[in-house]
Design a protein around this motif. Structure first.
Motif, mmCIF file in Angstrom:
data_model
loop_
_atom_site.group_PDB
_atom_site.id
_atom_site.type_symbol
_atom_site.label_atom_id
_atom_site.label_comp_id
_atom_site.label_asym_id
_atom_site.label_seq_id
_atom_site.Cartn_x
_atom_site.Cartn_y
_atom_site.Cartn_z
ATOM 1 N N SER A 36 0.829 -1.201 0.000
ATOM 2 C CA SER A 36 0.000 0.000 0.000
ATOM 3 C C SER A 36 0.870 1.259 0.000
ATOM 4 C CB SER A 36 -0.923 -0.013 1.206
ATOM 5 O OG SER A 36 -1.747 1.111 1.211
ATOM 6 N N ALA A 37 1.917 1.268 0.807
ATOM 7 C CA ALA A 37 2.826 2.421 0.856
ATOM 8 C C ALA A 37 3.554 2.595 -0.476
ATOM 9 C CB ALA A 37 3.827 2.260 1.994
ATOM 10 N N SER A 38 3.980 1.484 -1.076
ATOM 11 C CA SER A 38 4.680 1.543 -2.357
ATOM 12 C C SER A 38 3.757 2.042 -3.462
ATOM 13 C CB SER A 38 5.223 0.161 -2.715
ATOM 14 O OG SER A 38 5.800 0.174 -3.984
ATOM 15 N N ILE A 39 2.535 1.541 -3.497
ATOM 16 C CA ILE A 39 1.575 1.977 -4.509
ATOM 17 C C ILE A 39 1.252 3.454 -4.314
ATOM 18 C CG2 ILE A 39 -0.830 1.732 -5.254
ATOM 19 C CD1 ILE A 39 -0.484 -1.304 -4.760
ATOM 20 N N GLN A 41 3.157 5.753 -3.011
ATOM 21 C CA GLN A 41 4.323 6.536 -3.434
ATOM 22 C C GLN A 41 4.397 6.607 -4.959
ATOM 23 O OE1 GLN A 41 8.081 4.957 -2.146
ATOM 24 N NE2 GLN A 41 9.192 6.800 -2.720
ATOM 25 N N THR A 42 4.135 5.501 -5.635
ATOM 26 C CA THR A 42 4.162 5.477 -7.099
ATOM 27 C C THR A 42 3.084 6.391 -7.669
ATOM 28 O OG1 THR A 42 5.010 3.209 -7.091
ATOM 29 C CG2 THR A 42 3.997 3.983 -9.123
ATOM 30 N N LEU A 43 1.873 6.323 -7.115
ATOM 31 C CA LEU A 43 0.796 7.193 -7.590
ATOM 32 C C LEU A 43 1.111 8.659 -7.332
ATOM 33 C CD1 LEU A 43 -2.376 5.158 -6.551
ATOM 34 C CD2 LEU A 43 -1.455 5.495 -8.852
ATOM 35 N N PRO A 184 9.623 8.217 -15.834
ATOM 36 C CA PRO A 184 10.477 8.398 -14.654
ATOM 37 C C PRO A 184 10.093 7.509 -13.471
ATOM 38 C CG PRO A 184 9.734 10.516 -15.502
ATOM 39 C CD PRO A 184 8.980 9.456 -16.227
ATOM 40 N N VAL A 185 8.878 6.989 -13.461
ATOM 41 C CA VAL A 185 8.420 6.170 -12.332
ATOM 42 C C VAL A 185 8.903 4.813 -12.523
ATOM 43 C CG1 VAL A 185 6.394 5.314 -11.106
ATOM 44 C CG2 VAL A 185 6.379 7.572 -12.091
#
Length: 185
Positions: A36-39, A41-43, A184-185
């Motif tokens: 959830s934290a990774s998603i 951050q990506t969003l 860039p992501v």
């Protein structure tokens, strides 16, 4: 013998199953939190890239709309084809030299060739621009089935917001926009 099997279950297997279940629950909750934290951050990064890219196009659109050369060209009546072509060349040079850094302006302006917008799409965008007092974003398909984002803005007469003298429509190919935002992501 039955008591021995029951004792074995109570002493070793039941606690083992309980500890395994508890460990699995803790592990899955931690994994879900990390994902959830990774998603998130990506969003967030995609959002920042998209806002940055949109602001670049809005700056370009605004620079075109306040340009004296463009306003003079729009207000000049009864231009010959030669004068129109000369005005277009001057506008393109002005945009390349003053608005966009020359290093970035190599292949920004190009001819669509036999490609273009359907008239109903142009009419829809212009209608929205007439109704709304803000930028208009639209999604259109070209004759050759390319997906294009269009940013539209009114061009007002000098020092007056009451008289619209033209419109700016900036076409952005969806593939290029997506690549710029997502790469860039």
């Amino acid at each position: 013998k039955t008591r021995l099997v029951i004792a074995l279950l109570m002493i070793s297997i039941i606690p083992l199953v309980g500890i395994s279940g508890y460990s699995f629950h803790i592990f899955s909750a931690a994994l879900q939190e990390k994902l959830s934290a990774s998603i998130s951050q990506t969003l967030s990064m995609i959002n920042l890239n998209m806002v940055s890219e949109i602001e670049k196009y809005q700056y370009l659109c605004g620079s075109i709309c306040i340009s004296e050369e463009i306003k003079k060209g729009l207000l000049k009546k009864d231009m010959t084809d030669m004068e129109k072509n000369q005005a277009m060349l001057e506008i393109q040079n002005m945009i390349r030299n003053k608005i966009i850094y020359p290093a970035q302006a190599k292949n920004i302006f190009y001819d669509l060739g036999y490609d273009g917008f359907y008239q109903e799409d142009v009419d829809r965008i212009l209608s929205q621009l007439e109704e709304q007092d803000q930028d208009v974003w639209a999604y259109v398909h070209t004759y050759r089935d390319r997906n294009i984002l269009v940013l539209g803005r009114r061009i007002y007469e000098q020092y007056s917001k009451s008289r619209v003298i033209g419109y700016t429509l900036i076409s952005i190919e969806e593939k290029i926009f997506s690549k710029t935002v997502l790469e860039p992501v």
